[in-house]
Design a protein around this motif. Structure first.
Motif, short mmCIF file in Angstrom:
data_model
loop_
_atom_site.label_atom_id
_atom_site.label_comp_id
_atom_site.label_asym_id
_atom_site.label_seq_id
_atom_site.Cartn_x
_atom_site.Cartn_y
_atom_site.Cartn_z
N CYS A 1 -4.52 50.94 31.80
CA CYS A 1 -4.69 51.35 30.40
C CYS A 1 -4.95 50.14 29.52
O CYS A 1 -4.46 49.05 29.79
CB CYS A 1 -3.43 52.03 29.88
SG CYS A 1 -3.14 53.60 30.66
N ILE B 1 -6.51 53.74 25.80
CA ILE B 1 -7.71 54.04 26.59
C ILE B 1 -7.29 53.93 28.04
O ILE B 1 -6.94 52.84 28.50
CB ILE B 1 -8.82 53.01 26.29
CG1 ILE B 1 -9.12 53.00 24.79
CG2 ILE B 1 -10.05 53.29 27.12
CD1 ILE B 1 -9.88 51.78 24.33
N GLU C 1 -8.94 57.35 34.03
CA GLU C 1 -9.35 58.74 33.82
C GLU C 1 -10.83 58.87 33.47
O GLU C 1 -11.35 59.97 33.39
CB GLU C 1 -8.52 59.36 32.67
CG GLU C 1 -7.01 59.32 32.91
CD GLU C 1 -6.64 60.00 34.23
OE1 GLU C 1 -7.12 61.13 34.46
OE2 GLU C 1 -5.90 59.40 35.03
N THR C 2 -11.50 57.74 33.21
CA THR C 2 -12.90 57.85 32.78
C THR C 2 -13.80 58.06 33.99
O THR C 2 -13.36 57.96 35.14
CB THR C 2 -13.34 56.56 32.05
OG1 THR C 2 -13.14 55.49 32.98
CG2 THR C 2 -12.52 56.32 30.82
N ASP C 3 -15.10 58.30 33.72
CA ASP C 3 -16.05 58.59 34.80
C ASP C 3 -16.09 57.46 35.82
O ASP C 3 -16.14 57.69 37.02
CB ASP C 3 -17.48 58.76 34.23
CG ASP C 3 -17.48 59.79 33.12
OD1 ASP C 3 -16.46 60.52 33.04
OD2 ASP C 3 -18.44 59.84 32.34
N ASP D 1 -16.08 55.75 20.81
CA ASP D 1 -16.50 56.61 21.91
C ASP D 1 -15.77 56.13 23.16
O ASP D 1 -16.38 55.73 24.14
CB ASP D 1 -18.02 56.50 22.08
CG ASP D 1 -18.54 57.55 23.05
OD1 ASP D 1 -17.73 58.45 23.40
OD2 ASP D 1 -19.69 57.46 23.47
N ARG D 2 -14.45 56.16 23.08
CA ARG D 2 -13.70 55.42 24.09
C ARG D 2 -13.56 56.14 25.42
O ARG D 2 -13.02 55.61 26.37
CB ARG D 2 -12.33 55.04 23.56
CG ARG D 2 -11.52 56.16 23.00
CD ARG D 2 -10.18 55.61 22.51
NE ARG D 2 -9.45 56.65 21.78
CZ ARG D 2 -9.61 56.87 20.49
NH1 ARG D 2 -10.45 56.12 19.81
NH2 ARG D 2 -8.93 57.82 19.90
N THR D 3 -14.05 57.37 25.51
CA THR D 3 -13.96 58.05 26.80
C THR D 3 -15.06 57.60 27.73
O THR D 3 -15.04 57.90 28.91
CB THR D 3 -14.08 59.57 26.60
OG1 THR D 3 -15.24 59.81 25.80
CG2 THR D 3 -12.85 60.12 25.91
N LYS D 4 -16.10 56.93 27.15
CA LYS D 4 -17.24 56.56 28.01
C LYS D 4 -17.43 55.04 28.01
O LYS D 4 -18.27 54.51 27.30
CB LYS D 4 -18.51 57.22 27.46
CG LYS D 4 -18.48 58.73 27.52
CD LYS D 4 -19.90 59.29 27.44
CE LYS D 4 -19.91 60.78 27.68
NZ LYS D 4 -19.16 61.51 26.62
#
Length: 1960
Positions: free
Chosen positions: A258, A272, A276-278, A312-315
């Protein structure tokens, strides 16, 4: 014949795949240009994500492991690993080095950090001490260094809100550092109860002294100051590896994958979770975060870099990938596409696009992958695994085709055949299996010839053969596909190979060095098209060679980048790129191949490549293409300047020998002679191995050097002046651009460079400490500020100096081969060139280092000379073949033929150049070397009539040229100096012998002439009269070793080295007669006296032949000696010969027959010898030095008046002794000018001159002899005899004690008492009765409540625990072993002094004390700065242990006496302590003297904390060193038999011993004090009471008996020059221990100190306005009025420690102390003074008041005790029942009993009601050890003892029975508690008391607190009771070592503590 040069093509690093995430943290940042900077392997990478471009920094030579970004975000600092790791600071924009920081760390550099303004850089090493170092990085200078911690340090950061504060953290610690002076002082963070003590991994500093740190368990710890104030629990799931502060707040990254963002107050903003991200995966671990604006960079453990945009912290974007941890071995390239495949031990296989520089596919396998291959059609990818299996995948979609496991060991190599039909698989079993591709990989063959693992394989182009290499270094060939071995050589020769990746075979012989049998080359790949070969090896080098390369040791180009072993290297399919992979750094490097270029484009190479493209030095191919080396140069390179014994070693040798010879020195030793020598003229110039060492000075004189002398020659007057500062051969000389200063460098173990003034001949600066063995080249910069030097060590170190300051600016290893010349660029002083054997390099300075590039020419020739031209890039160099090379920038433009043979010297003129060569021709050129303007040949024919000698040969080799004053000055190899007029005539000015030892010397019997003969095969006659010239010379067929004039002076006999000798005519040097009877060297030859009838000829084969001169026949032979004959002398009658041999025999023979005679020593002295040149016998036994085993006396000569014997020895010393020299080790005068051995010395016929010749230095020196009458005292007289005289002016107990006292630091302090047993905190607690019986008590006991532990005086008071202690008063002053430590401040309003570790300022009007408490140990010395610019600045020096710069090192604190602020702390390398400090006249420099064995003297710039200079002071104790009050460079040190006058030259300390000989019968005494007068006068006070008066360093007067005892202190008043002295003497009417003198120390006025002592002993004096301040040995400070002589005692103390007894009054704030000095003193706390003292006559040990305060009991060391009445101080009673010391004495609370505890393991009870007879009523027996402390119970029925066995016992009173029942003991209420033992006080024992004990304790009257004192000198405050171990406490420092006793006063207002050794 293959070309043996390196290939002309290049590689350029184009891309690096990967990022170093493992074992590193915080190494990824955005630069100002928004590029990303990080590192991989040994390369710093700057990655521009927008343009997808990389730049590389290649300045490191091993793995980079740390990185820091400068606050302006352009510069980057990186640190590497390695044996001598360095730090580079570089520019991320240009990727060029800005600075190199080196020479401090070892192993590696773990962390780096810049401070707020980017001026300082801090680094942490990987050494065992984890050294922390602060750098001024631009200058490459260390500001401070200290041991960091015993365990690893993980992060370090500057506090950005407080200047000069840092924080470091690591394994189980965090430390807060402050930088002051040169000292880094740590304070450990206190974890307390707020958090667990654990490993801290990262930190960030915030404002208000807040520090945030990330811990191993995932918490964030928040610190305020040094205390943990709160923690943010569970910020991460596990360890927090990285923390980054930015304007918006903080980002943290952890092992849980994290990244968290926090605001400025550390409130969470967002999380973040990258797992868990792609792109995420399980096990992702964050190692580095960087937050800038809305972008976050994240570096992971597995070598990826993510970029996250905050909104856009998921990507997250994956912007860089590499292999994870694990070795990387597998590499294959696609046969048709620009793809590379790699496979690693991380079990992944990856495909990289070489065009897009990106990863395009990855696939995870089950097993670690070790090799890979792609089929010829590019469809299949085969992977060999570590477990012996192999897998084939389809390249298209990475699906499996087959998986086959036929072997157990790893598959190391596999390859598809060129026709695609077969796959060969080689395993570590040593077998190669062949599989058919189309048969779905069915096994079709097996190759089994190899006995070791398979390393490399190649198929033939027709797929019919396979060759293999194995681990045993063998090659095998097999027929395919069957696998049958082929052994027929002819068959193999015809095979064409499809690829070549093998390391063995004729085609690749050249990849191996010439003589090595090692297999460190891992991979090879041949590029057949371009005929180049690339190799990869274990040292991280990629090399390009020509292919094929048949001969071993081929030339190559090498490229750095990978750090450790490179496992594989391959060309891409189209040969555009080379791919290399690193094993340990698991990175993939892609290099662009740049084919051969036209030379025209060469100028446009990016600077990067030239950095790396070195035409490597290591290539050592056969030298056939290198021209023959010139004989002269060859000779010179073989010269070694190493010495068996260096002059620097003599002091140690003397010391070693001194012990052996203590006994002999008791006899009175012979005095030194009164006459002296002065160097007058030297014949010689050092040309045979030095170049360009001859110049005109400003005034037109000529400067050059020979032997150890710098010579200034005046050609008008034909006189010489000498610089004699060197003590060994000078090897080089450079002149300052203004021609007034000269720099000379010498041979030496630590060789020095002197810069001296040609007029005054005084050294301006001496540079040393960096060059070993010698200095061979020097050059000044054009502005004259810098100097560059080259050392003779194996690496020919180059050092650039700021010579005035003596500072080393930069250093670097120059070259393995000899460097002949160095020059600084006249236009850019940061650039320089060096030239030498096969060497031409261009350097520029970068911080503390230099970056060098090789000159770009085909093959590097040997360069002999070089100069800069008329623009900054033009350089001209002269080669060993006679060419001039013309360079622009680093590129060779053209060459011009200039001389036949080497060009030894070049000089740049206004409009051109002048060169000189071996051909003896001087040539003038125009400014481009286009035209030769004029040549001058040096020939005898053109020699002008005024010459001072003769040319030995025409066209001598020219070694030095210089122009000026209308002339050309030329120095030749033959030792001649010539002046060439522009019109042609040549004048010879000076000459000497050529190369070769000079041994033979004879002086003429009645003319001022002498003859010399040398190994240079010449015989020469010299004129010693003022014309100083060589009159005649004759060449001989052999060299000679001796010569002698006949008594009439007409003939000259010469002995030659082949055993022959000749007699020649002394005027014409023509032969008269010659003989050849011996085979060995003729070593000595002598005519008999009178008519010269006989000639004695001694040879090295141990015979002396006697010839009759008239008849020319041999008449006798002297036989019987065992060894070579060394000396011969005739007696007056010509009948007796005295002979010395090399076996130290002294023999006598009768002439002319040669019969041997035995003559007793007593008779020898009576014989009248015609000459005395022998060195053995009783009459000259004193000439042999102590260390005669290493230094022979080679020659001697007695003057004709028989008074003075001159000797020469192996160390180059010429000495004068008084003859006869009886008794060993006589005193002498010695003179240094010769460098190595002096081979011969001779007086002239009238004793006016002494002539000496040097062996190695080829010099003939002429000394004028000044007899007793007419000599003015002058320097050059050295008075050093080898052993100091023993008597030193008496003995004084105080001096002896001060000299022998041993200072130990607290941490090493020993126990005060010898105790035995188990320490309380280690004892097992005994279970109580109930516990034993298993009784469980109810929680609420129905029994009586437990009584109080301690009776308390809670008389209507609320009980309040004590919060803190503040030091309020110190009684005492350290006078018994320190001096000059009491001073006035503020015009006499305050005084300053010290006691223990406290600096004390006492205001005389208010009597208030204020304290400076920063010292951690005893203060030993104190001084104040008297310059008005630094008012009230004080320096104090303390005790310490080793000088390792840690907190326990001795240190000096400079502080402001008024506000007690520390201005600077100077940590010293002195071990043990600092015994003297002194400020210079300007107040900017501070001088300190250490207590280490060398008694090192150091000069500091205290404001910067910089050490200016340091030097060993003396082998014995130095007491004081003080600057002259008017000087910043001159100071004087005094000590045991020692006075030295020092001057500071640059960074060097030069010193002269005091010369005593000017006053008859004066002896060196122990000197104790020093004062100064005008006109360079110095006064030193001695142990005998005399004061010596010195003018410069010569003794001019003695003030006899200034005091009757030792003169301990002297003070020079600055305003009127009056001098105060203080000594030890009995007070009488006329005399006193204190005297005030006039400026010349002629008149004085004595003062009496009314102290009542029998002997006053003054240790410190200071004079203010009308007052004198005196500190005494008895620890009093007294103020004396000058007018009325009234004394006022300001401070008292015990004079001798320890103070053992301490008793506080039951009701008043007064207390008693008892000490070893036999006094008991009564002190009043509110009044701050001593009220009374009683002298007991014996040392007192303990003291106690009765409960009413009316009586006092005192226990003595001798076992007696006394009871006094307080009011009258009369003795009420005394008794002595014991023989050993009384340790404690106590009244019972009801005043009935007195208990006396002694060292005899007993306690006696006395009943006081029975009156003063004091009969013993009972005693406690069975006490296991001596008694320490005693306490009565409140009801007087019990007494508790603490004993030396760490046991606490309780006894009944008065029966003395022991109480053993715990239950009873627990119910006793005690009246007092002073015991350090017992369950209630277990907590006062700290963890580190294994060496030192808690010695004393006292519980407060309120019963809530306990204070303790211990052997470390700490006072600690605890809560009472404290039954848990290691209880919390507050500590107070102040005492130095042991605290012996401690008490609360009544009402708990004050705590009184007494010190063991510090009397407080």
């Amino acid at each position: 014949m293959a070309d043996r040069t390196a290939p002309n093509c290049h590689l350029r690093l184009e891309w690096v795949y990967g990022y170093r995430g493992h074992q590193c943290r915080n190494n990824l940042y955005y630069t100002a240009a928004k590029e990303i900077v990080y590192f991989v392997a040994g390369v710093g990478v700057v990655y521009n994500t927008r343009e997808h471009k990389q730049k590389f920094y290649l300045g490191h030579n091993d793995d980079i492991i740390s990185l820091a970004l400068h606050p302006e975000r352009v510069l980057v600092a990186t640190g590497q690993v390695g044996k001598e790791p360095y730090i580079c600071v570089w520019d991320s924009y240009t990727v060029q080095t800005v600075s190199i920081l080196k020479d401090v760390h070892t192993h590696g550099i773990a962390c780096l950090a810049f401070d707020l303004d980017g001026q300082c850089l801090v680094s942490v090493g990987l050494d065992s001490k984890n050294t922390i170092c602060v750098w001024d990085w631009r200058r490459g200078k260390v500001l401070a260094a200290a041991p960091g911690h015993t365990d690893r340090i993980f992060d370090i950061s500057w506090d950005l809100y407080q200047p000069s504060k840092l924080v470091s953290c690591g394994v189980k610690h965090i430390k807060f550092w402050s930088l002051c002076g040169n000292a880094l002082t740590p304070k450990r963070g206190v974890f307390g109860k707020t958090g667990d003590l654990q490993t801290i991994l990262c930190l960030a500093c915030a404002r208000d002294e807040i520090t945030y740190s990330g811990a191993l368990n995932g918490d964030i710890y928040v610190w305020k100051g040094t205390n943990l104030v709160r923690s943010v629990q569970g910020a991460h799931g596990s360890g927090i590896f990285s923390m980054n502060a930015c304007e918006e707040g903080f980002a943290t990254g952890g092992r849980d994958g994290c990244v968290r963002l926090w605001d400025l107050n550390f409130k969470p903003i967002t999380v973040i979770d990258l797992r868990e991200t792609d792109q995420g995966y399980k096990g992702l671990s964050v190692r580095s975060v960087c937050w800038r604006g809305d972008h976050i960079l994240v570096g992971t453990q597995d070598s990826e870099i993510f970029e996250v945009v905050v909104h856009d912290r998921t990507k997250p974007f994956l912007i860089m990938q590499g292999h994870c941890e694990g070795e990387l071995w597998a590499l294959a390239v696609h046969p048709t596409k620009p793809l590379a495949m790699t496979g690693s031990d991380d079990r992944s296989v990856r495909i990289w696009s070489l065009v897009d520089h990106a990863l395009i596919a990855r696939c995870n396998m089950e097993e670690p992958i070790r090799c890979a291959a792609v089929s010829t059609d590019g469809i299949h990818l085969a992977l060999g695994m570590k477990d012996g299996s192999f897998t084939v995948l389809r390249v298209r979609d990475m699906t499996e085709v087959v998986h086959i496991k036929d072997r157990k060991e790893a598959i190391h190599e596999l390859k598809y055949s060129p026709d695609g039909a077969h796959l060969a698989v080689g395993s570590n079993d040593g077998l190669v299996d062949i599989y058919g591709v189309v048969q779905r990989y069915k096994k079709v063959g097996e190759c089994a010839a190899s006995g070791s693992f398979i390393t490399h394989m190649d198929w033939s182009a027709d797929s019919k053969y396979l060759q293999t290499n194995d681990g045993a270094g063998k090659r095998f060939f097999y027929r395919m596909p069957s696998g049958k071995e082929v052994t027929n050589k002819e068959e193999i020769k015809m095979v064409q190979w499809a690829t070549w990746t093998c390391v063995l075979g004729p085609e690749v012989n050249g990849i191996w060095p010439k003589y090595s049998e090692i297999n460190d080359i891992n991979s090879v790949d041949a590029n057949f098209n371009n005929q180049v070969l690339v190799t990869a090896d274990d040292y991280g080098l990629v090399k390009l060679l020509r292919y094929p390369c048949v001969r071993k040791g081929a030339k190559f180009k090498k490229y750095l980048g990978h750090s450790a072993h490179i496992t594989n290297a391959r060309w891409s399919h189209d040969y555009q790129w080379v791919i290399t992979i690193g094993g340990a750094d698991h990175s993939v490097f892609q290099w662009k191949f740049i084919p051969e270029r036209k030379p025209k484009d060469a100028l446009h190479i990016a600077p990067q490549e030239t950095l790396v493209d070195s035409n490597s030095e290591e290539s050592d191919s056969d030298q056939s293409d290198v021209p023959e080396m010139d004989s002269e140069i060859e000779q010179e390179t073989q010269l070694t300047y190493r010495r068996q014994v260096y002059k620097e070693d003599l002091p140690q040798l003397k010391e070693q020998c001194r012990e052996k010879h203590r006994a002999t020195s008791i006899k009175k030793r012979e005095r030194a002679p009164t006459s002296a020598l002065k160097l007058h003229f030297i014949h010689g110039y050092r040309g045979y191995d030095c170049r360009s060492n001859l110049f005109y000075t400003q005034t037109g004189e000529i400067v050059y050097h020979v032997a150890a002398v710098g010579i200034i020659y005046n050609r008008q007057q034909n006189t010489q002046r000498f610089y004699l500062g060197h003590d060994d051969d000078i090897l080089c000389l450079a002149i300052h651009p203004l021609k007034d200063y000269v720099a000379t460098g010498q041979v030496g173990r630590d060789s020095s460079i002197h810069i001296w003034d040609t007029e005054m001949l005084k050294p301006m600066s001496v540079l040393k400490g960096y060059h070993q063995y010698g200095v061979c080249a020097l050059d000044f910069s054009a502005d004259g500020k810098r100097l560059v030097s080259i050392g003779l060590d194996d690496n020919h170190t180059i050092i650039l100096w700021d010579w005035r300051k003596g500072e080393k600016l930069s250093a670097i290893r120059g070259s393995k081969d000899k460097i002949f010349v160095v020059k600084i660029n006249p236009y850019m002083p940061d650039k320089l060139i060096t030239a030498g054997i096969k060497h031409m390099k261009f350097w520029h300075k970068a911080g503390g280092g230099l970056i060098g590039r090789k000159g770009n020419m085909g093959k590097t020739e040997t360069m002999m000379s070089a100069v800069y031209g008329w623009t900054e890039e033009m350089v001209f160099s002269g080669t060993c073949t006679g060419d001039i090379c013309i360079w622009r920038d680093m590129f060779l433009v053209k060459t011009v033929k200039a001389h036949d043979g080497p060009v030894f010297s070049m000089h740049a003129l206004e409009k051109g150049f002048v060169t000189g060569g071996k051909d003896g021709v001087v040539t003038l050129w125009d400014d481009t070397f286009e035209r030769c303007l004029k040549t001058y040949a040096i020939k005898r024919a053109v020699l002008a009539p005024g010459s001072k000698g003769l040319l030995l040969e025409d066209n001598p080799s020219i070694r030095a040229i210089s122009l000026g004053h209308g002339h050309i000055l030329v120095g030749t190899k033959n030792g001649e100096i010539l002046e060439v007029d522009k019109s042609g005539p040549v004048t010879l000015l000076v000459q000497g012998h050529m190369e070769g030892e000079v041994w033979g010397l004879a002086s003429h019997p009645h003319l001022p002439l002498c003859a010399t003969v040398s190994d240079d095969k010449t015989l020469r006659i010299w004129d010693l009269s003022p014309s100083h010239c060589m009159l005649a010379v004759r060449k001989l067929k052999k060299g000679g070793r001796c010569c002698c004039f006949s008594p009439d002076g007409k003939a000259l006999a010469v002995g030659l080295n082949d055993g022959s000798f000749l007699i020649v005519n002394a005027d014409t040097l023509e032969d008269l007669v010659s003989f050849h009877h011996r085979k060995d060297v003729i070593s000595e030859i002598r005519f008999s006296p009178g008519a010269g009838k006989y000639l004695a000829v001694a040879s090295a084969d141990s015979f002396v032949d006697i010839y009759n001169v008239m008849s020319s026949k041999r008449v006798g032979v002297c036989k019987g000696s065992l060894n070579c004959i060394t000396h011969l002398d005739w007696d007056r009658r010509g009948k007796l010969l005295q002979v010395n041999t090399a076996a130290k025999e002294q023999l006598f023979f009768e002439a002319p027959r040669g019969r041997r005679q035995m003559i007793p020593p007593t008779e020898v002295e009576k014989i009248d010898w015609s000459t005395w040149t022998c060195v053995l016998g009783t009459s000259c036994e004193g000439i042999w030095p102590i260390f005669s085993d290493v230094a022979e006396v080679t020659s001697a000569c007695l003057s004709s008046n028989r008074k003075v014997l001159a000797t020469g020895d192996d160390l180059g010393y010429v000495k004068l002794f008084r003859y006869p020299v009886k008794g060993k080790y006589a005193k002498f005068k010695r003179y240094v000018a010769h460098s190595t051995h002096v081979t011969n010395v001779r007086w002239t016929h009238d004793d006016t001159l002494l002539v000496t010749v040097g062996g190695g230095d080829t010099c003939l020196m002429i000394w004028s002899h000044e007899c007793d009458g007419h000599r003015e005292t002058r320097q050059g007289d050295s008075e050093e005899s080898d052993i100091e005289s023993e008597d030193d002016g008496g003995y004084d107990s105080d001096v002896t004690r001060e000299n022998e006292i041993n200072y130990t630091i607290k941490a090493l302090s020993t126990n005060l008492r010898q105790m035995c047993g188990v320490k309380p905190h280690l004892q097992q607690k005994e279970p109580s009765v109930d516990e034993r019986q298993g009784v469980v008590r109810p929680p609420v006991s129905r029994a009586l409540p437990q009584p109080e532990k301690l009776q308390t005086n809670n008389v209507g008071k609320k009980k309040k625990p004590i919060e803190d202690l503040v030091l309020e008063l110190v009684f005492g002053y350290r006078g018994n072993d320190c001096r000059n430590n009491v001073h006035y401040l503020n015009d006499g309003a305050d005084i300053i002094y010290h006691a223990a570790s406290v600096g004390i300022v006492l205001n005389l009007t208010t009597a208030c004390q204020s304290f400076y408490l920063e010292h951690s140990d005893d203060i030993l010395c104190l001084t104040i700065n008297q310059h008005p610019k630094f008012p009230n600045v004080v320096a104090t020096g303390q005790v310490g242990d080793s000088g390792d710069m840690s907190a326990t090192s001795p240190s000096i604190h400079v502080w402001d006496a008024m506000n007690k602020q520390t201005l600077s702390v100077l940590r010293c390398y002195h071990s043990r302590g600092i015994c003297s400090v002194s400020f210079s006249a300007t107040g900017k420099l501070l001088l300190s003297v250490g207590l280490d064995p060398e008694h090192t003297i150091t000069v500091w710039k205290w404001q910067e904390g910089a050490k200016v200079a340091s030097h060993a002071g003396h082998t014995q104790r130095i007491f004081v060193a003080e600057f002259r009050p008017d000087s910043d460079t001159q100071f004087v040190s005094v000590g045991i038999k020692h006075v030295r006058f020092w001057s500071l030259a640059g960074r060097a300390l030069l010193s002269k011993k005091g010369v005593l000989s000017s006053i008859e019968d004066s002896r060196m005494q122990t000197m104790l004090s020093v004062a100064f007068g005008a006109n360079n006068l110095t006064f030193t006070g001695t142990i005998s009471g005399d004061v010596f008066v010195w003018k410069e360093h010569i003794l001019v007067r003695i003030v006899a008996k200034a005091h009757t005892g030792p003169v301990f202190t002297m003070y020079t008043t600055l305003r009127d020059g009056l001098i105060v002295t203080g000594g030890k003497e009995r007070p009488s009417k006329e005399g006193g221990a204190l005297k005030l003198w006039d400026q010349e120390l002629k008149r004085c006025r004595a003062f009496r100190l009314e102290t009542g002592q029998i002997i006053d002993c003054v240790r410190s004096v200071c004079r203010g306005k009308g007052k004198i301040l005196v500190g005494t040995r008895n620890a009093e400070i007294i103020e004396v009025g000058e007018k009325n002589a009234a004394c006022n005692i300001l401070v008292n103390g015990h004079m001798d420690g320890p103070i053992w007894g301490l008793g506080t009054h039951p009701t008043r704030d007064v207390f008693l102390s008892a000490a070893e000095d036999g006094t008991v003193r009564l002190w009043d706390i509110p009044e701050k003074k001593m009220l009374n003292k009683v002298n007991l006559g014996h040392p007192a040990r303990t003291v106690c008041y009765s409960p009413e305060g009316d009586m006092v009991a005192i226990g003595m060391k001798n076992g007696e005790f006394i009871i006094l009445l307080v009011t009258s101080l009369k003795i009420w009673g005394k008794k002595r029942d014991r023989r050993s010391a009384i340790q404690d004495i106590r009244f019972s609370p009801d005043s009935r009993y007195l208990a006396v505890g002694s060292s005899e393991n007993a306690v006696d009870f006395y009943d006081l009601t029975l009156g003063p007879t004091l009969n013993r009523v009972n005693c406690c027996r069975d006490v296991p050890s001596f008694v320490l402390q005693m306490d009565f119970s409140a009801d007087s029925c019990y007494i508790q003892l603490s004993t030396g066995a760490y046991k606490r016992l309780v006894y009944e009173v008065p029966s003395g029975k022991q109480v053993t029942e715990q239950a009873v003991v627990d119910r006793i209420t005690w009246a007092t508690w002073t015991s350090v033992l017992g369950d209630e006080v277990v907590g006062i024992w700290s963890r580190n008391t294994d060496k030192a004990d808690v010695t004393c304790a006292c519980v407060s009257h309120s019963g809530l607190n306990i204070v303790t004192g211990d052997d470390f000198g700490m006072v600690k405050l605890f809560d009472f009771p404290c039954p848990e171990k290691f209880a919390k406490h507050k500590r107070f420092l102040g005492h130095s070592a042991h605290v012996t006793n401690i008490r609360f006063t009544s009402g708990d207002r004050y705590v009184v503590s007494a010190g063991g050794d510090d009397r407080r």
